[in-house]
Scaffold this active site. Structure first.
Site, short mmCIF file in Angstrom:
data_model
loop_
_atom_site.label_atom_id
_atom_site.label_comp_id
_atom_site.label_asym_id
_atom_site.label_seq_id
_atom_site.Cartn_x
_atom_site.Cartn_y
_atom_site.Cartn_z
N GLU A 128 27.71 35.02 49.65
CA GLU A 128 27.41 35.53 48.30
C GLU A 128 28.08 34.68 47.21
O GLU A 128 27.54 34.53 46.12
CB GLU A 128 27.83 37.00 48.18
CG GLU A 128 29.31 37.23 48.42
CD GLU A 128 29.73 38.71 48.37
OE1 GLU A 128 28.98 39.54 47.87
OE2 GLU A 128 30.84 39.01 48.84
N HIS A 132 31.89 45.52 54.73
CA HIS A 132 32.22 44.46 53.77
C HIS A 132 33.41 44.90 52.93
O HIS A 132 33.54 46.09 52.62
CB HIS A 132 31.02 44.16 52.87
CG HIS A 132 30.05 43.22 53.51
ND1 HIS A 132 29.51 42.14 52.87
CD2 HIS A 132 29.55 43.19 54.78
CE1 HIS A 132 28.71 41.49 53.70
NE2 HIS A 132 28.70 42.11 54.86
N PRO A 188 38.18 34.99 39.62
CA PRO A 188 37.54 36.30 39.44
C PRO A 188 37.18 36.96 40.76
O PRO A 188 36.38 36.43 41.53
CB PRO A 188 36.27 35.95 38.63
CG PRO A 188 36.07 34.49 38.77
CD PRO A 188 37.32 33.86 39.27
C1 NOJ Z 1 29.48 42.94 48.19
C2 NOJ Z 1 28.92 42.59 49.51
O1 NOJ Z 1 29.69 41.58 50.14
C3 NOJ Z 1 27.49 42.14 49.30
O2 NOJ Z 1 26.94 41.70 50.52
C4 NOJ Z 1 26.70 43.27 48.71
O3 NOJ Z 1 25.41 42.84 48.44
C5 NOJ Z 1 27.34 43.74 47.42
N1 NOJ Z 1 28.72 44.01 47.62
C6 NOJ Z 1 26.67 44.99 46.88
O4 NOJ Z 1 26.89 46.05 47.77
CA CA Z 2 31.98 40.77 49.53
#
Ligand code: NOJ
Ligand code: CA
Length: 700
Positions: free
Chosen positions: A509, A484, A193
């Site tokens: 994350e 990002h 995913p």
């Molecule tokens: C993905 C990013 O990698 C993460 O750091 C961020 O918190 C979320 N998107 C929401 O913007």
């Molecule tokens: Ca990301």
């Protein structure tokens, strides 16, 4: 008669030497050979220490429609050049970088069409780079690339550290396998995913691609200075062990709109028989243009905390202010919505973070979820999705920035675009003015989900231009950028040093989602980080997320390994990602994060093996102070830390943050020990690392 014979011989020798040419690297270890084959196709090969690294590999392009710019060439000129100079990056792993190469420029002309193309080869002491130039000419002006046909013909069934070829994401886990095993593994690698995925149908992989041959040679393929051109993926032929370029297409399948008078990015092949030298290579930076800004005094390293991890822990904090999913930017009066009372970015809570940052010496606090529009942020097809100038009713921009200023802390702006890029570009100028007016000097941008304009890809030419546009527009406002989900970096932070970090890979994350493998951070420096610094967001001390209520995730590392990542994962932007309460709880271990530097005079790669372990020491910029990080994969090991990087004849105190005796990332991740020893340049320390463990050392 004798004269005629002699001059015939001379012409013959000349044409042979014109058709087959070679150059060597300054140290003589690399040899690049170039020739045209029978049908006039450009061919190159590469040797290292008299062993072949790349067999004869074709070069060129197919242009639209079916114009072959990969055959019928003759060589009309060639020029040699040598460079040997030193430059200083604004921020970096070392204060001085040597740029030393031998270059061969070959001018090619197609017989009938009279089209011209130039190829530049550069041999450094750490590898090969080449790029194409399309000079201004009569028979070619604006054209579309159907495909670049550059090949990298390998000499065998090498071991690869790979993620699947994809136009939209680099957030996969790495698979380690031989080339011949990829086909059997690709289904599982791809079926995971991820928010935006466009996997290449045939067998293909992303760069930076790290490889190891059966005879112990390390080969890394990537690109440098990716500008106004799509990113390059690599097709993999698992029978012939040949790689070939596969450019990211646009929405209608075209792969690059080019005007003559331009260059392609460099294709890079870093090679060594010592894995440490792959990590030490500065070739990609050297191939980028020098810094394009005159004043760089405002570009600084940043250590930050953030209203961030609490959104991932399962503890209930939300980016969104309300639960109403029917919001419309510009129409909805957010002050009239019923608050959900879980909104993380509220003034009171952000002040707590500012207090914590201030009392622990952090430069900044990232605040995500401050602006209107998060209610339906997974509505990937929605174009007008966020405002970048309007805060939620409970986030007081003015008050918070005044408070932050009093506490000598900056707030980091957050622009999640959910990949609605057309809308972001419309708002960008206002958004940057808003930042300037409110004292922000850094922004984290985000590109989750599929791109709007619909059908475009994260790594295509249009988006490549977008990211650079954002970085250079931000620079006009003296704002630093951390992107990002953007295209993987290619060393452009030399030219645009305010674009000081990117994610563009699977970051922390994922510890709260589908997980990260214990070997991941031993691979990333050999892959993703070859192109530039990563905002990996380490520092999670409370790795068992079940304590927050709704999740069962467990971190893939020990606590000590989280500390070591601040040294092994180079970035001038480093986050302490965990919640303040966990840093208060493990206050003695937190000291390392407070102390660790972000900008360096020197870097020493002490031990390295992709997929297994990395040990790095670095000297803080302008200080007699060093930090060491050692990490391992799922296997515990003994790191051998050789302190010969220290100045001779002096003793220093080293504080060692190590895995506890019973530490293990699965069963006992929070077991650590802190001890002090005296070290000097003769010290050789045998240091135990637990499974997926690490050691961090600070030396003063
Ligand atoms: C993905 C990013 O990698 C993460 O750091 C961020 O918190 C979320 N998107 C929401 O913007
Ligand atoms: Ca990301």
């Amino acid at each position: 008669m004798k004269n005629i014979l002699l001059s015939c011989l001379f012409v013959l020798v000349l044409s042979l030497s014109v058709n087959a040419q070679e150059i060597k690297s300054p140290d003589g270890n690399f040899k690049l050979a170039f020739h045209l084959d029978k049908i006039g196709t450009p061919i190159y090969s590469l040797d290292f220490k008299n062993k072949q690294v790349l067999q004869d590999s074709k070069m060129g392009f197919i242009l639209k429609s079916d114009i072959m710019l990969n055959k019928d060439f003759q060589i009309i000129d060639s020029e040699l050049k040598t460079e040997n100079s030193v430059w200083n990056p604004v921020l970096g792993e070392q204060k001085e970088i040597r740029n030393n190469y031998n270059e061969m420029k070959v001018a090619l002309l197609q017989d009938k069409s009279k089209r011209k193309m130039l190829i530049y080869f550069r041999l450094f002491n750490d590898g090969l780079a080449f790029r194409y130039e399309f000079p201004v000419q009569e028979n070619l002006r604006h054209f579309i690339i159907q495909e670049e046909t550059s090949e990298f013909n390998l000499t065998g069934d090498h071991k690869l550290f790979w993620i699947p070829g994809d136009y939209d994401t680099n957030e996969y886990s790495y698979t380690t396998s031989n080339i011949s095993e990829m086909q059997a593994l690709v289904y599982d690698a791809v079926h995971v995913p991820l928010a935006a995925q466009s996997t290449i149908k045939n067998l293909a992989t992303q760069t930076p691609l790290m490889m190891k041959t059966s005879s112990g040679l390390y080969i890394n393929i990537h690109e440098a200075a990716l500008k106004n051109y799509p990113a390059m993926c690599l097709n993999v032929n698992d029978k012939t062990f040949s790689l070939s370029s596969h450019l990211v297409p646009d929405a209608v399948g075209n792969k690059g709109y080019i005007q003559t008078g331009s260059f392609t990015p460099w294709r890079t092949v870093v090679v060594s028989d010592d894995a440490r030298k792959i990590l030490a290579s500065k070739m990609i930076l050297n191939l980028n243009e020098p810094c394009s800004y005159e004043d760089v005094s405002w570009i600084k390293p940043v250590k930050y905390i953030g209203v961030w991890w609490e959104y991932f822990t399962g503890g209930g904090s939300t980016w969104a202010y309300s639960d109403n999913q029917d919001v419309v930017i510009g129409k909805t009066d957010f002050s009239k919505l019923k608050p959900n009372n879980t909104h993380g970015a509220n003034t009171k809570h952000v002040k707590e973070y500012i207090d914590f940052a201030s009392s622990n010496g952090f430069d900044a606090v990232l605040v995500e979820g401050w602006n209107e529009g998060w209610e339906d942020n997974t509505a990937f097809k929605k174009e007008h999705i966020y405002s970048f100038t309007k805060a939620y009713p409970d986030f007081n921009v003015k008050e918070l920035n005044e408070y932050a200023q009093q506490k000598h802390v900056k707030i980091i702006m957050h622009h999640e675009t959910t990949s609605s890029v057309s809308e972001y570009e419309r708002q960008l100028s206002d958004a940057l003015d808003f930042m300037t007016a409110n004292n922000y000097n850094a922004v984290k941008t985000g590109y989750v989900g599929p791109i709007i304009p619909r059908g475009e890809h994260h790594d295509g030419q249009q988006m490549v231009n977008h990211y650079t546009y954002v970085a250079t527009e931000a620079a006009k406002h003296k704002i630093m950028v951390d992107s990002h989900e953007a295209v993987r970096p290619t060393g452009l932070h030399r030219t645009y040093p305010n674009w000081f970090a990117q994610e563009s890979a699977r970051g922390t994350e994922f510890e709260s989602m589908e997980g990260i493998h214990p070997d991941h951070t031993t691979i990333l420096p050999f892959t993703r980080l070859m192109g530039g610094p990563m905002d990996y967001t380490p520092g999670i001390f409370q790795g068992d997320l079940s304590v927050y209520g709704s999740k069962k995730n467990k971190l893939s590392t020990t606590l000590a390994k989280q500390l070591a990542l601040y040294v092994t994962m180079y970035s001038p932007l480093q986050m302490a990602a965990d919640l303040p309460e966990n840093y208060i709880r493990f206050n003695d271990a937190f000291q390392f994060i407070k102390d660790v530097a972000l900008d360096w005079d020197e870097t020493y790669i002490l031990e390295a093996e992709p997929g297994d372990y990395i040990t790095i020491a670095r000297k803080t910029k302008g200080k007699q102070e060093w930090f060491v990080g050692a990490i391992t994969d799922e296997n515990h090991r003994t790191a051998l830390i050789d302190f010969s990087f220290l100045p001779a004849g002096k003793s220093y105190t080293a504080i060692i943050y190590e895995d506890g005796k019973t530490a293990d990332y699965k069963t006992n991740p929070q077991s650590y020990n802190i001890r002090k020893i005296t070290v000097n340049s003769k010290t050789k320390l045998k240091q135990n690392l637990a499974s997926s463990g690490g050691t961090a050392i600070s030396i003063k």
